[in-house]
Design a protein around this motif. Structure first.
Motif, mmCIF file in Angstrom:
data_model
loop_
_atom_site.group_PDB
_atom_site.id
_atom_site.type_symbol
_atom_site.label_atom_id
_atom_site.label_comp_id
_atom_site.label_asym_id
_atom_site.label_seq_id
_atom_site.Cartn_x
_atom_site.Cartn_y
_atom_site.Cartn_z
ATOM 1 N N ALA A 70 115.935 117.581 24.270
ATOM 2 C CA ALA A 70 115.905 116.747 23.778
ATOM 3 C C ALA A 70 115.005 116.014 22.110
ATOM 4 N N VAL A 71 114.445 117.896 21.540
ATOM 5 C CA VAL A 71 114.758 118.256 20.677
ATOM 6 C C VAL A 71 116.326 118.188 19.368
ATOM 7 N N LYS A 72 116.938 118.949 20.710
ATOM 8 C CA LYS A 72 118.372 119.014 20.348
ATOM 9 C C LYS A 72 119.389 117.742 19.176
ATOM 10 N N LYS A 73 118.828 116.344 20.244
ATOM 11 C CA LYS A 73 119.573 115.717 20.475
ATOM 12 C C LYS A 73 118.663 115.051 19.316
ATOM 13 N N ASP A 74 117.435 114.930 19.215
ATOM 14 C CA ASP A 74 117.400 114.163 17.859
ATOM 15 C C ASP A 74 117.772 114.694 16.878
ATOM 16 N N ILE A 75 117.408 116.374 16.202
ATOM 17 C CA ILE A 75 117.858 116.657 15.067
ATOM 18 C C ILE A 75 119.500 116.765 15.229
ATOM 19 N N ALA A 76 120.400 116.078 16.077
ATOM 20 C CA ALA A 76 122.196 115.215 16.315
ATOM 21 C C ALA A 76 121.953 114.417 15.214
ATOM 22 N N ARG A 77 120.917 112.871 16.153
ATOM 23 C CA ARG A 77 120.978 111.953 15.609
ATOM 24 C C ARG A 77 120.472 111.699 14.023
ATOM 25 N N VAL A 78 119.473 112.896 13.678
ATOM 26 C CA VAL A 78 119.149 112.208 12.514
ATOM 27 C C VAL A 78 120.224 113.430 11.489
ATOM 28 N N LYS A 79 121.020 114.085 11.566
ATOM 29 C CA LYS A 79 121.873 114.795 10.513
ATOM 30 C C LYS A 79 123.099 113.754 10.464
ATOM 31 N N THR A 80 123.926 113.253 11.811
ATOM 32 C CA THR A 80 124.975 111.167 12.088
ATOM 33 C C THR A 80 123.694 111.040 10.648
ATOM 34 N N VAL A 81 122.980 110.479 10.391
ATOM 35 C CA VAL A 81 122.262 109.142 9.956
ATOM 36 C C VAL A 81 122.810 109.457 8.390
ATOM 37 N N ILE A 82 122.030 110.689 8.427
ATOM 38 C CA ILE A 82 122.258 111.465 6.888
ATOM 39 C C ILE A 82 124.072 111.677 6.194
ATOM 40 N N ARG A 83 124.116 112.310 7.126
ATOM 41 C CA ARG A 83 126.183 112.431 6.632
ATOM 42 C C ARG A 83 127.093 111.097 6.684
ATOM 43 N N ALA A 84 126.508 109.539 7.113
ATOM 44 C CA ALA A 84 126.925 108.359 7.235
ATOM 45 C C ALA A 84 125.837 107.975 6.000
ATOM 46 N N ASN A 85 124.884 107.919 6.032
ATOM 47 C CA ASN A 85 124.596 107.418 3.963
ATOM 48 C C ASN A 85 125.389 108.339 3.063
ATOM 49 N N GLU A 86 125.142 109.157 3.267
ATOM 50 C CA GLU A 86 126.026 110.188 2.159
ATOM 51 C C GLU A 86 127.333 108.896 1.798
ATOM 52 N N LEU A 87 128.232 109.417 3.063
ATOM 53 C CA LEU A 87 129.853 108.359 3.011
ATOM 54 C C LEU A 87 129.595 107.429 2.497
ATOM 55 N N LYS A 88 128.467 106.726 2.740
ATOM 56 C CA LYS A 88 128.499 105.177 2.283
ATOM 57 C C LYS A 88 128.113 105.435 0.637
ATOM 58 N N GLY A 89 127.078 106.494 0.409
ATOM 59 C CA GLY A 89 126.916 106.431 -1.208
ATOM 60 C C GLY A 89 128.131 106.806 -2.030
ATOM 61 N N GLU A 90 129.192 107.646 -1.406
ATOM 62 C CA GLU A 90 130.538 107.794 -2.135
ATOM 63 C C GLU A 90 131.300 106.922 -2.815
ATOM 64 N N HIS A 91 131.518 106.267 -1.495
ATOM 65 C CA HIS A 91 132.301 104.869 -1.930
ATOM 66 C C HIS A 91 131.930 103.700 -2.361
#
Length: 66
Positions: free
Chosen positions: A45-66
């Motif tokens: 469960a913790v591994k999945k939560d880490i993946a969720r957080v990393k996914t959202v962080i990356r999505a926010n980074e991509l939104k900021g670049e464009h």
């Protein structure tokens, strides 16, 4: 932790949550190694939560670049 909850957090809160989850995962693995882990499914469960957080962080980074 639900995906919707993660998406509502700010960048600073996401980074804090990621650090907190990584520390929890470390402690769970340590408990597993010394045979004191009560709930082994918590690691998954913790591994999945880490993946969720990393996914959202990356999505926010991509939104900021464009």
């Amino acid at each position: 932790m639900k995906g919707k909850e993660v998406r509502e957090l700010s960048a600073v809160e996401l980074n804090n949550k990621l650090a907190e989850l990584k520390a929890e995962l470390f402690n769970l693995r340590f408990q597993l190694a010394i045979n004191q882990l009560e709930n082994p499914t918590r690691i998954k469960a913790v591994k999945k939560d880490i993946a969720r957080v990393k996914t959202v962080i990356r999505a926010n980074e991509l939104k900021g670049e464009h």
